[in-house]
Structure formats: C-alpha cells, structure tokens
Design a protein around this motif. Structure first.
Motif, PDB file in Angstrom:
ATOM      1  N   VAL A 218       0.858  -1.191   0.000  1.00  0.00           N
ATOM      2  CA  VAL A 218       0.000   0.000   0.000  1.00  0.00           C
ATOM      3  C   VAL A 218       0.895   1.243   0.000  1.00  0.00           C
ATOM      4  CG1 VAL A 218      -1.983   1.152   1.039  1.00  0.00           C
ATOM      5  CG2 VAL A 218      -1.698  -1.305   1.339  1.00  0.00           C
ATOM      6  N   HIS A 219       1.679   1.390  -1.041  1.00  0.00           N
ATOM      7  CA  HIS A 219       2.486   2.596  -1.249  1.00  0.00           C
ATOM      8  C   HIS A 219       3.439   2.894  -0.095  1.00  0.00           C
ATOM      9  CE1 HIS A 219       0.137   3.542  -4.810  1.00  0.00           C
ATOM     10  NE2 HIS A 219      -0.968   3.336  -4.123  1.00  0.00           N
ATOM     11  N   GLY A 220       3.911   1.868   0.583  1.00  0.00           N
ATOM     12  CA  GLY A 220       4.867   2.090   1.677  1.00  0.00           C
ATOM     13  C   GLY A 220       4.270   2.790   2.876  1.00  0.00           C
ATOM     14  N   GLN A 221       3.002   2.501   3.183  1.00  0.00           N
ATOM     15  CA  GLN A 221       2.314   3.212   4.260  1.00  0.00           C
ATOM     16  C   GLN A 221       2.898   2.903   5.632  1.00  0.00           C
ATOM     17  OE1 GLN A 221      -1.821   2.027   4.240  1.00  0.00           O
ATOM     18  NE2 GLN A 221      -1.463   0.373   5.684  1.00  0.00           N
ATOM     19  N   GLY A 222       2.745   3.863   6.553  1.00  0.00           N
ATOM     20  CA  GLY A 222       3.141   3.686   7.942  1.00  0.00           C
ATOM     21  C   GLY A 222       1.904   3.582   8.813  1.00  0.00           C
ATOM     22  N   GLU A 223       1.657   4.620   9.603  1.00  0.00           N
ATOM     23  CA  GLU A 223       0.479   4.633  10.484  1.00  0.00           C
ATOM     24  C   GLU A 223      -0.814   4.565   9.676  1.00  0.00           C
ATOM     25  OE1 GLU A 223       0.231   4.619  13.809  1.00  0.00           O
ATOM     26  OE2 GLU A 223       2.406   4.451  14.024  1.00  0.00           O
ATOM     27  N   ASP A 224      -0.824   5.224   8.527  1.00  0.00           N
ATOM     28  CA  ASP A 224      -1.966   5.145   7.625  1.00  0.00           C
ATOM     29  C   ASP A 224      -1.447   5.337   6.208  1.00  0.00           C
ATOM     30  OD1 ASP A 224      -1.954   8.015   6.867  1.00  0.00           O
ATOM     31  OD2 ASP A 224      -2.608   8.325   8.944  1.00  0.00           O
ATOM     32  N   LYS A 225      -2.349   5.307   5.229  1.00  0.00           N
ATOM     33  CA  LYS A 225      -1.915   5.326   3.837  1.00  0.00           C
ATOM     34  C   LYS A 225      -1.337   6.674   3.397  1.00  0.00           C
ATOM     35  CE  LYS A 225      -6.528   6.262   1.912  1.00  0.00           C
ATOM     36  NZ  LYS A 225      -7.569   5.730   0.987  1.00  0.00           N
ATOM     37  N   TYR A 226      -1.451   7.685   4.237  1.00  0.00           N
ATOM     38  CA  TYR A 226      -0.858   8.993   3.913  1.00  0.00           C
ATOM     39  C   TYR A 226       0.450   9.227   4.665  1.00  0.00           C
ATOM     40  CZ  TYR A 226      -5.442   9.621   1.864  1.00  0.00           C
ATOM     41  OH  TYR A 226      -6.577   9.453   1.103  1.00  0.00           O
ATOM     42  N   ASP A 227       0.828   8.246   5.477  1.00  0.00           N
ATOM     43  CA  ASP A 227       2.101   8.309   6.192  1.00  0.00           C
ATOM     44  C   ASP A 227       3.051   7.331   5.507  1.00  0.00           C
ATOM     45  OD1 ASP A 227       4.115   8.645   8.116  1.00  0.00           O
ATOM     46  OD2 ASP A 227       3.329   6.974   9.311  1.00  0.00           O
ATOM     47  N   ASN A 228       3.728   7.783   4.478  1.00  0.00           N
ATOM     48  CA  ASN A 228       4.553   6.906   3.645  1.00  0.00           C
ATOM     49  C   ASN A 228       5.973   6.844   4.190  1.00  0.00           C
ATOM     50  OD1 ASN A 228       2.621   8.685   1.670  1.00  0.00           O
ATOM     51  ND2 ASN A 228       2.500   6.484   1.285  1.00  0.00           N
ATOM     52  N   VAL A 229       6.341   5.690   4.717  1.00  0.00           N
ATOM     53  CA  VAL A 229       7.640   5.538   5.385  1.00  0.00           C
ATOM     54  C   VAL A 229       8.680   4.870   4.492  1.00  0.00           C
ATOM     55  CG1 VAL A 229       6.603   5.510   7.682  1.00  0.00           C
ATOM     56  CG2 VAL A 229       6.918   3.348   6.436  1.00  0.00           C
ATOM     57  N   ARG A 230       8.262   4.386   3.348  1.00  0.00           N
ATOM     58  CA  ARG A 230       9.175   3.770   2.378  1.00  0.00           C
ATOM     59  C   ARG A 230       8.522   3.841   1.008  1.00  0.00           C
ATOM     60  NH1 ARG A 230       7.518  -0.041   5.839  1.00  0.00           N
ATOM     61  NH2 ARG A 230       9.595  -0.324   6.704  1.00  0.00           N
ATOM     62  N   VAL A 231       9.300   3.594  -0.030  1.00  0.00           N
ATOM     63  CA  VAL A 231       8.733   3.529  -1.376  1.00  0.00           C
ATOM     64  C   VAL A 231       8.064   2.174  -1.537  1.00  0.00           C
ATOM     65  CG1 VAL A 231       9.242   3.494  -3.844  1.00  0.00           C
ATOM     66  CG2 VAL A 231      10.428   5.113  -2.341  1.00  0.00           C
ATOM     67  N   GLY A 232       6.812   2.186  -1.936  1.00  0.00           N
ATOM     68  CA  GLY A 232       6.082   0.939  -2.133  1.00  0.00           C
ATOM     69  C   GLY A 232       5.408   0.895  -3.488  1.00  0.00           C
ATOM     70  N   ILE A 233       4.405   0.072  -3.609  1.00  0.00           N
ATOM     71  CA  ILE A 233       3.623  -0.049  -4.837  1.00  0.00           C
ATOM     72  C   ILE A 233       2.144  -0.175  -4.480  1.00  0.00           C
ATOM     73  CG2 ILE A 233       5.472  -1.089  -6.210  1.00  0.00           C
ATOM     74  CD1 ILE A 233       4.284  -3.830  -5.671  1.00  0.00           C
ATOM     75  N   ASN A 234       1.299  -0.156  -5.487  1.00  0.00           N
ATOM     76  CA  ASN A 234      -0.133  -0.376  -5.273  1.00  0.00           C
ATOM     77  C   ASN A 234      -0.427  -1.827  -5.625  1.00  0.00           C
ATOM     78  OD1 ASN A 234      -2.879  -0.312  -5.079  1.00  0.00           O
ATOM     79  ND2 ASN A 234      -3.205   0.886  -6.936  1.00  0.00           N
ATOM     80  N   SER A 235      -0.549  -2.670  -4.610  1.00  0.00           N
ATOM     81  CA  SER A 235      -0.696  -4.108  -4.877  1.00  0.00           C
ATOM     82  C   SER A 235      -1.651  -4.770  -3.893  1.00  0.00           C
ATOM     83  CB  SER A 235       0.679  -4.793  -4.823  1.00  0.00           C
ATOM     84  OG  SER A 235       0.585  -6.133  -5.249  1.00  0.00           O
ATOM     85  N   ARG A 236      -2.876  -4.260  -3.850  1.00  0.00           N
ATOM     86  CA  ARG A 236      -3.882  -4.817  -2.942  1.00  0.00           C
ATOM     87  C   ARG A 236      -4.766  -5.807  -3.691  1.00  0.00           C
ATOM     88  NH1 ARG A 236      -5.417   1.290  -1.488  1.00  0.00           N
ATOM     89  NH2 ARG A 236      -5.425   1.199  -3.758  1.00  0.00           N
ATOM     90  N   LEU A 237      -5.114  -6.892  -3.035  1.00  0.00           N
ATOM     91  CA  LEU A 237      -6.033  -7.863  -3.621  1.00  0.00           C
ATOM     92  C   LEU A 237      -7.459  -7.347  -3.501  1.00  0.00           C
ATOM     93  CD1 LEU A 237      -6.237 -10.800  -4.834  1.00  0.00           C
ATOM     94  CD2 LEU A 237      -6.814 -11.531  -2.508  1.00  0.00           C
ATOM     95  N   ASP A 238      -8.209  -7.400  -4.597  1.00  0.00           N
ATOM     96  CA  ASP A 238      -9.610  -6.988  -4.569  1.00  0.00           C
ATOM     97  C   ASP A 238     -10.435  -7.932  -3.695  1.00  0.00           C
ATOM     98  OD1 ASP A 238      -8.981  -4.996  -6.344  1.00  0.00           O
ATOM     99  OD2 ASP A 238      -9.704  -6.079  -8.101  1.00  0.00           O
ATOM    100  N   THR A 239     -11.404  -7.381  -3.007  1.00  0.00           N
ATOM    101  CA  THR A 239     -12.271  -8.185  -2.149  1.00  0.00           C
ATOM    102  C   THR A 239     -13.060  -9.223  -2.966  1.00  0.00           C
ATOM    103  OG1 THR A 239     -12.500  -6.235  -0.739  1.00  0.00           O
ATOM    104  CG2 THR A 239     -13.979  -8.069  -0.287  1.00  0.00           C
ATOM    105  N   LEU A 240     -13.468  -8.850  -4.174  1.00  0.00           N
ATOM    106  CA  LEU A 240     -14.183  -9.789  -5.043  1.00  0.00           C
ATOM    107  C   LEU A 240     -13.320 -11.029  -5.327  1.00  0.00           C
ATOM    108  CD1 LEU A 240     -15.747  -7.273  -7.576  1.00  0.00           C
ATOM    109  CD2 LEU A 240     -17.033  -8.751  -6.022  1.00  0.00           C
ATOM    110  N   GLN A 241     -12.039 -10.809  -5.592  1.00  0.00           N
ATOM    111  CA  GLN A 241     -11.151 -11.941  -5.865  1.00  0.00           C
ATOM    112  C   GLN A 241     -10.958 -12.796  -4.611  1.00  0.00           C
ATOM    113  OE1 GLN A 241     -10.647 -12.574  -8.803  1.00  0.00           O
ATOM    114  NE2 GLN A 241     -10.699 -10.655  -9.942  1.00  0.00           N
ATOM    115  N   ALA A 242     -10.894 -12.163  -3.458  1.00  0.00           N
ATOM    116  CA  ALA A 242     -10.751 -12.907  -2.201  1.00  0.00           C
ATOM    117  C   ALA A 242     -11.956 -13.825  -1.973  1.00  0.00           C
ATOM    118  CB  ALA A 242     -10.588 -11.945  -1.033  1.00  0.00           C
ATOM    119  N   ALA A 243     -13.136 -13.322  -2.264  1.00  0.00           N
ATOM    120  CA  ALA A 243     -14.356 -14.121  -2.100  1.00  0.00           C
ATOM    121  C   ALA A 243     -14.351 -15.326  -3.026  1.00  0.00           C
ATOM    122  CB  ALA A 243     -15.579 -13.253  -2.366  1.00  0.00           C
TER     123      ALA A 243
END
Length: 370
Positions: A218-243
C-alpha cells in the motif's frame, strides 16, 4: 475440449460465488475488505505459516520481498533458467543482477549442485555479491529445498520459494509456500488455486518482514496510507477476488486429489509413447501442468499438430530460456545444456480436475494413434 476448464469448476460453486459477489456489491468494501483478511487467515492455516500477505499478482508476491531487501546492481540473485519470465523480471525490476542456473533433468527444477557451483564461481570472481536465491516449483513439483535451504544457510543467502505453480503441493506433508525465508504464490486463473483475474500472496514466519510487506503493498504506508515511510507499490487484492478464492479453497483438496488421479492415469497410459513427468519421493504435486517430452523439436511439432487436428489443445512451457532473451544478452553465458534440451522437446496436455474419463481416453488413444 479445453486446456483448462474453468466453466465446469464455476458451475460446481456457482451459488456461493454469486452470493458472495452480490454481498460485496451491497457492502461496497471492494479493496482490502473483510473477505481479504478472512482469506489471508485461511491461507496461512492451510500452509502452516503464521503470516500471509495477499497482493495484486504472483509477480508482485515475488517483487515485494525483493524490494524489502534493498538490493543493488552488483547484488546477485540466483534462479533457474527455465520458468515463466516473472521470476527473472522481478530481479531486474529491483536493480539486482540475475544469475541463471541450469535445471535437474528429471524434475526440471533448479539443480542444487549446479546452484552451489555457480555461487562459488560468483564469489571467486568478485564482480557480484551473492544475496538471494529464487527457487521455482515448476509445474507443481517442489524444488529440492532439503538441499537448497542448506546452501542458502551456508552462504547466508535470502531464499524465496517461487510457488506460483505449486500451491497445494507438499513434501513429507510440509506444504508448498512453507519453504525458504519467504514464499510467493499466484492466483492467476489458470493456477491450481486461481481467482477470476490477477492475485497473489506472500507467506513468511517473520512477523517483522510481514509488516514491511504489508506496508509496501500500500504505497509504503506507515500509520496510515498517507504516512509513507518507504517507497512501495499499489498491490492490494480486490475483495471480489478474495471471495472467489475462499469459495475455491473449500473444494481445493478434492481438486488436488483429482489432479493426481488424472496424472496417474496419464503416466500409466503414456509412458511408452512420450517421456512422462517424474515426481520425487515423498512429493505430492499440484499438477499445474502435465508436461511431457517428445523425442525432438520436430517430433514435438508433429505431435502437437496431430493433436490439434483432433481438437485436443496443447501448450509449450517454455520455448525460450531466460539466457536466450535479448534483454539478458550481456550477462555471462553458460551452456545450459539441460534446459535447452528440455525446452526443445516439452509440451503440455490438458490438465484440470474436471477432465472426465471419456476425454482422458480420447487424449490417450489419439496419442497412441500418432
């Protein structure tokens, strides 16, 4: 006849999938929803590992752990020369240098003896610094981790199990995705456990690394997605795919059993026609593919043409070695005699849990007629 019949599988679990999709549409928790975390818990329990981190693809499941290791250009990552390109691609994406190793002539997985030989060679030359190993479980059979883990420990190398094709496999009842420092699998639709799009997962017993992987996805998030503590990527699994994966997981053991019965049938009836797959002692394969060897490239092409004339689909995994790709032309060359020979002769037959006896008989009979 289909090479992989996802429609038959869907018909079996249609009600569950349809109901879950409707429920998510009503809840609108499309990204990292409740089903994603339920899936991570169930996957971790299935594998016998404490931490599971889902992500957007099998490629990302390899990439994220490598990103966390902060590799550099002169860092060497050792891997097989015979697999899907993602295995080599992620090494290049993080800026490290891939070092390719030839395969075992029976299992088609990385050869541990040649791996250690290559590590020693790199150490002695001093141009690159050995940092990691990516061992691939090709076509569903686990690599020889009994030997590879010892090598990784001996040379202090980070070991990733590339289990993109092997979820559901095991060695002495130890599941795929439980080997090495971290494991990565893919939920691409054609995989033994696949969703209806892209998806992947990372497995580890290292809680500290797991938290870093969750941050990177989640983009290198820290406490929340706007607290970026490192360089990351956007790689979240969709809830539909999880189901969808949760529904498929409920019938997964049954499907692995069926895949093994089909493989046994193939091997029994085809062993005098083509070279059939070898499975090492104490291993259970998930049979992502059933890949056989023809006598030569010419023989393979003729075989495939004949099968396709009878409406029997085939595929070739893989036509080109990593070392033969133009983008890696500047890397040091080795002979790779085994993988070159295998790639010129290999082809795969239909393999999925819903092949019926008539289809299997037709495939075998057609191959006997050739």
């Amino acid at each position: 006849m289909k090479f992989i019949d996802l429609q038959k599988q869907y018909n079996k679990i249609k009600d569950n999938i349809d109901n879950d999709i409707k429920s998510i549409l009503n809840r609108t928790d499309f990204v990292l929803g409740k089903k994603v975390f339920n899936l991570e818990k169930k996957l971790a329990d299935y594998v016998g590992i404490s931490e599971c981190i889902t992500c957007a693809s099998g490629t990302d499941a390899l990439l994220i752990p490598l990103m966390a290791e902060n590799l550099k250009k002169n860092d060497a990552v050792f891997t097989t020369n015979f697999s899907f390109f993602a295995t080599a691609e992620v090494i290049s994406l993080v800026g490290a240098t891939p070092v390719f190793v030839d395969i075992d002539k029976k299992t088609f997985n990385i050869d541990p003896q040649l791996l250690e030989k290559k590590i020693i060679e790199v150490v002695n030359k001093g141009t690159f610094k050995p940092k990691a190993i990516i061992a691939v479980d090709l076509f569903g059979q686990l690599a020889d981790y009994r030997k590879i883990e010892k090598i990784a420990k001996k040379y202090n190398l980070f070991l990733i199990e590339d289990a993109a094709q092997s979820f559901g496999s095991s060695y002495k009842n130890k599941k795929s995705c439980s080997f090495g420092d971290v494991a990565a699998t893919s939920f691409y639709p054609a995989k033994p456990l696949g969703c209806y799009g892209d998806g992947g997962a990372i497995f580890t017993n290292d809680k500290k690394k797991a938290e870093i992987y969750r941050s990177i996805r989640v983009h290198g998030q820290g406490e929340d997605k706007y607290d970026n503590v490192r360089v990351g990527i956007n790689s979240r699994l969709d809830t539909l795919q999880a189901a969808i994966l949760l529904s498929k997981l409920s019938i997964f053991n049954e499907e692995i059993e069926k895949r093994n019965k089909i493989a046994t049938y193939y091997k029994k009836h085809l062993k005098n026609i083509v070279e059939v797959p070898f499975v090492s002692n104490n291993n259970i394969s998930s049979w992502a593919q059933f890949s056989v060897l023809a006598e030569s490239d010419k023989h393979r092409n003729e075989f495939i043409k004949y099968l396709e004339s009878k409406n029997i689909p085939t595929a070739i995994f893989y036509k080109k070695l990593f070392s033969e790709l133009e983008i890696y032309k500047n890397l040091e060359k080795s002979s790779f005699d085994i993988s070159r020979n295998i790639s010129s002769r290999i082809f795969s037959l239909p393999m999925h849990p819903y092949l019926d006896s008539k289809q299997l008989e037709m495939i075998v009979q057609t191959m006997k007629e050739f």
